[in-house]
Design a protein around this motif. Structure first.
Motif, PDB file in Angstrom:
ATOM      1  N   ASP A  58      14.818  11.278   3.117  1.00  6.24           N
ATOM      2  CA  ASP A  58      14.444  10.163   2.270  1.00  6.24           C
ATOM      3  C   ASP A  58      15.114   8.933   2.699  1.00  6.24           C
ATOM      4  N   THR A  87       8.270   6.956   0.803  1.00  3.47           N
ATOM      5  CA  THR A  87       7.374   6.285   0.304  1.00  3.47           C
ATOM      6  C   THR A  87       6.933   4.927   0.887  1.00  3.47           C
ATOM      7  N   TYR A  88       7.883   4.439   1.568  1.00  2.00           N
ATOM      8  CA  TYR A  88       7.761   3.042   2.203  1.00  2.00           C
ATOM      9  C   TYR A  88       7.460   3.279   3.795  1.00  2.00           C
ATOM     10  N   THR A 107       5.075   9.045   5.829  1.00  2.00           N
ATOM     11  CA  THR A 107       5.105   8.610   4.327  1.00  2.00           C
ATOM     12  C   THR A 107       4.869   9.955   3.628  1.00  2.00           C
ATOM     13  N   LYS A 108       5.091   9.692   2.337  1.00  2.00           N
ATOM     14  CA  LYS A 108       4.868  10.990   1.386  1.00  2.00           C
ATOM     15  C   LYS A 108       3.697  11.337   1.155  1.00  2.00           C
ATOM     16  N   ASP A 109       2.558  10.596   1.478  1.00  2.00           N
ATOM     17  CA  ASP A 109       1.177  11.091   1.361  1.00  2.00           C
ATOM     18  C   ASP A 109       0.764  11.968   2.683  1.00  2.00           C
TER      19      ASP A 109
END
Length: 253
Positions: A58, A87-88, A107-109
């Motif tokens: 992260d 996330t960014y 990214t976290k998706d």
């Protein structure tokens, strides 16, 4: 070829997210989570303790953030690759992480398949970049900007016989030299190394480069190791930036 599971350390300051990632990776074949860290400082310590092949990192964490932790891990444990999982996806997050030495950026998706593929890619020496990140790098390239500023200044090589004036008789060209290359290649690159660099800039994998040049994958890896050492780049993302900076991206065989 390598049947051993990929040893992974997970670093994320949010406990729910960290435990979720660990659980997800535990369901994927060929991946073993050996430790999990709550911040960058702990991540560096766990890498020293467990010697993982990959860290999922992260960015926004207390004590030591992901960029600084990545820089320290790559400097102190070069055998460990870092994939940013954050996330960014803005430039202020992306490019410092790549410059620090991250070999992947997700990214976290991202789904489990994409994460697993990135882990396999960086283990094999390739880059593990999400489609959005690849698109952003291409945008910078199309605007004439290097995708990542080189973290290490290239060493200036001394002139060699290959770059000497050719007014006198010269021997036959090597069989693998491309027909047309720049007369003065930077940093002592050979014609073949420059051609491989151009193919990297075109997005080709090692296997695709080997097929294009009618050589083995091992030979391609040797050329890549040599050109990385000469130019001072540390990964394929920096190599692409170097190729565009020096006008070598058109050498695509």
């Amino acid at each position: 070829m390598n049947d051993q599971p990929v040893r992974v350390v997970v670093a994320d300051d949010q406990q729910v997210v960290r435990e979720g990632i660990v659980m997800l990776l535990g369901l994927l074949p060929g991946i073993e989570v050996v430790a999990a860290a709550a911040d960058g400082e702990e991540a560096v310590a766990l890498v020293a303790q467990h010697a993982p092949e990959v860290v999922l990192m992260d960015l926004r964490m207390p004590r030591v953030d992901g960029v600084e932790a990545t820089r320290r891990i790559r400097a102190e444990h070069p055998g460990t690759a870092v994939i940013v999982l954050t996330t960014y996806a803005d430039d202020d997050s992306l490019f410092p992480a790549l410059q620090a030495g991250a070999r992947g950026y997700l990214t976290k998706d991202a789904g489990s398949e994409e994460i697993a593929r990135a882990i396999r890619d960086v283990r094999s020496g390739a880059a593990g970049l999400s489609p959005q990140v690849q698109a952003r790098l291409l945008e910078r390239l199309s605007a004439g900007e290097p995708p990542v500023p080189p973290a290490v200044s290239p060493t200036v090589s001394q002139p060699t016989s290959a770059s000497a004036p050719t007014s006198g008789p010269v021997g036959p060209q090597p069989a693998d030299a491309p027909a047309a290359t720049p007369t003065a290649l930077p940093d002592g690159l050979t014609a073949r190394e420059a051609e491989v660099l151009g193919l990297i800039a075109a997005g080709l994998s090692n296997q695709e480069i080997a097929t294009r040049l009618f050589v083995s994958v091992a030979t391609v890896k040797t050329h890549i190791n040599n050109l990385f050492a000469k130019t001072g780049v540390r990964d394929r993302a920096q190599a692409v930036g170097y190729a565009y900076k020096h006008g070598l991206h058109h050498l695509m065989g």
